[in-house]
Design a protein around this motif. Sequence first.
Motif, PDB file in Angstrom:
ATOM      1  N   GLY A 161       0.816  -1.224   0.000  1.00 13.35           N
ATOM      2  CA  GLY A 161       0.000   0.000   0.000  1.00 13.35           C
ATOM      3  C   GLY A 161       0.832   1.247   0.000  1.00 13.35           C
ATOM      4  O   GLY A 161       0.439   2.276   0.553  1.00 13.35           O
ATOM      5  N   TYR A 162       2.040   1.169  -0.619  1.00  9.95           N
ATOM      6  CA  TYR A 162       3.012   2.262  -0.487  1.00  9.95           C
ATOM      7  C   TYR A 162       2.911   3.355  -1.553  1.00  9.95           C
ATOM      8  O   TYR A 162       3.753   4.240  -1.609  1.00  9.95           O
ATOM      9  N   ASP A 163       1.911   3.278  -2.418  1.00 10.49           N
ATOM     10  CA  ASP A 163       1.661   4.357  -3.391  1.00 10.49           C
ATOM     11  C   ASP A 163       2.813   4.555  -4.369  1.00 10.49           C
ATOM     12  O   ASP A 163       3.054   5.660  -4.839  1.00 10.49           O
ATOM     13  N   TYR A 164       3.510   3.462  -4.679  1.00  8.91           N
ATOM     14  CA  TYR A 164       4.524   3.536  -5.736  1.00  8.91           C
ATOM     15  C   TYR A 164       3.977   2.818  -6.970  1.00  8.91           C
ATOM     16  O   TYR A 164       3.354   3.445  -7.809  1.00  8.91           O
ATOM     17  N   PHE A 165       4.162   1.510  -7.051  1.00 13.54           N
ATOM     18  CA  PHE A 165       3.542   0.773  -8.163  1.00 13.54           C
ATOM     19  C   PHE A 165       2.036   0.695  -7.898  1.00 13.54           C
ATOM     20  O   PHE A 165       1.597   0.617  -6.741  1.00 13.54           O
ATOM     21  N   ASP A 166       1.264   0.699  -8.978  1.00 17.54           N
ATOM     22  CA  ASP A 166      -0.190   0.552  -8.865  1.00 17.54           C
ATOM     23  C   ASP A 166      -0.585  -0.610  -9.774  1.00 17.54           C
ATOM     24  O   ASP A 166      -0.470  -0.520 -11.000  1.00 17.54           O
ATOM     25  N   SER A 167      -1.030  -1.719  -9.169  1.00 19.45           N
ATOM     26  CA  SER A 167      -1.294  -2.910  -9.997  1.00 19.45           C
ATOM     27  C   SER A 167      -2.518  -2.739 -10.893  1.00 19.45           C
ATOM     28  O   SER A 167      -2.750  -3.583 -11.766  1.00 19.45           O
ATOM     29  N   ASP A 168      -3.279  -1.674 -10.721  1.00 19.20           N
ATOM     30  CA  ASP A 168      -4.355  -1.420 -11.691  1.00 19.20           C
ATOM     31  C   ASP A 168      -3.783  -1.143 -13.089  1.00 19.20           C
ATOM     32  O   ASP A 168      -4.498  -1.256 -14.088  1.00 19.20           O
ATOM     33  N   GLU A 169      -2.488  -0.803 -13.142  1.00 20.67           N
ATOM     34  CA  GLU A 169      -1.807  -0.692 -14.445  1.00 20.67           C
ATOM     35  C   GLU A 169      -1.902  -2.018 -15.213  1.00 20.67           C
ATOM     36  O   GLU A 169      -1.956  -2.019 -16.445  1.00 20.67           O
ATOM     37  N   TRP A 170      -1.914  -3.127 -14.473  1.00 20.71           N
ATOM     38  CA  TRP A 170      -2.020  -4.456 -15.093  1.00 20.71           C
ATOM     39  C   TRP A 170      -3.456  -4.971 -15.059  1.00 20.71           C
ATOM     40  O   TRP A 170      -3.709  -6.133 -15.339  1.00 20.71           O
ATOM     41  N   HIS A 171      -4.377  -4.101 -14.660  1.00 16.73           N
ATOM     42  CA  HIS A 171      -5.801  -4.487 -14.653  1.00 16.73           C
ATOM     43  C   HIS A 171      -6.574  -3.487 -15.514  1.00 16.73           C
ATOM     44  O   HIS A 171      -7.557  -2.892 -15.066  1.00 16.73           O
TER      45      HIS A 171
END
Length: 397
Positions: free
Chosen positions: A239-249
């Motif tokens: 939950g660290y606000d760096y990568f956002d896995s919605d990029e892959w969703h």
Amino acid sequence: MTPVSPDPAPIGLGIAGLGMAGTVMVQAAAAHKGYVLRAAADPHAAPRTAFARDFNASVYDDIGALCADPAVEVVYIATPHQFHALHAILAAEHGKHIILEKPMALSLADCDAIIAAVERHNVRLIVGHTHSFDPQIHVMRLLISSGALGRLGMIHTFNYTNFLYRPRRPEELDTAQGGGILFNQVPHQVDMVRLLAGGLARSVRAQTTALDPPRPTEGSCAALLQFENGVAATLVYSGYDYFDSDEWHFNISERGLPKSLDHGVARRALLKTPDEARARTEAFAYGSGKADAPSHQPHFGITIATCEKSELRATADGLMQYDQFGAHEIKIERGPGMPGRREVLDEMGRVLRLGTRATHDGRWAKATLEVALAIQQSAAEGQEIALRHQVPVVDDR
Ligand SMILES: NC(=O)c1ccc[n+]([C@@H]2O[C@H](COP(=O)([O-])OP(=O)(O)OC[C@H]3O[C@@H](n4cnc5c(N)ncnc54)[C@H](O)[C@@H]3O)[C@@H](O)[C@H]2O)c1
């Protein structure tokens, strides 16, 4: 299942807590044909006023008065989770059926107290919303349990978000008071994988991290769950606000809305927020903004199930099934209202009007909390933790 005569009367719903979760459930219930919003309670005046205006319904500054309202048949409890046990027991004592937000409580003893009150007062309890109510998870479960795909071997679920950097009240950053991802986010993943794997988790081995001293609670977690039936599940959350896995969703948000990715935006906004606790309350209170209707299915990161004959992945509008003949899309009708929350209301509706047994009842939710607590214990002790309170999935339809 007990056969009962279907009662066509809509269910009178009372909302306890008009904050972020309460607002979404209000939207879901307003769009649901089986429910009528009758009342709400919140200590803050502004959301009460907005709710009374929008629904011509009763409002109270005290949850006790909401529970005593004869027009309310079901109380949806979306108060901060340190109050869940107190408020659920209060609702049961008033003879109200209960939809309780996750996590069910902060300890297994409190879960037991809720279950005992529900049984003593002969009311029904559903614990939700978690993302195990999402339509894709339901259809995945149906496909897996049909046996058509062969044996389920493993499930992988991961989610990278900005959870820790949304405005927070102090207790939301204190694990002992239910703060951090273990009580707030990981239960979604646990509930999903338990539903897909049949419910009976055997053990947990996990490691958690708290990487930011000013926000001294768990912000990431890697866990391995092993189930009685041999299934393994990996759960990863950050939950660290760096990568956002919605990029892959497909650039779709958790609630199913198109999303433009902006890494670090929550951290930057916090730097400009002098009073974080106040911003938290004001930003999410009912009536403070317009909640858009989702255009896709909700989701919680990326979830893939590996079966003997194919792999399934939850997507923005349904599932992808991958097998030796290629990739096949399975579209799932989005339907009216708010998918995810709608299924919570549907489950309670079936329990009350058709006499079915709830899937997400108190014992189910206690078992999910047991896993979350075991993740914490495993991380603290550096060892695998055996689980003792798991229950199997009961299909309620
Ligand atoms: N299922 C989900 O996806 C989801 C999403 C968000 C929150 N939640 C859960 O919902 C619960 C609330 O979280 P939130 O983010 O909405 O918090 P929030 O702070 O936005 O809202 C909580 C509301 O409860 C009110 N409240 C406090 N004490 C009360 C009382 N005694 N009686 C009535 N109202 C009272 C507060 O004034 C506030 O409006 C938490 O347990 C959280 O885990 C679930």
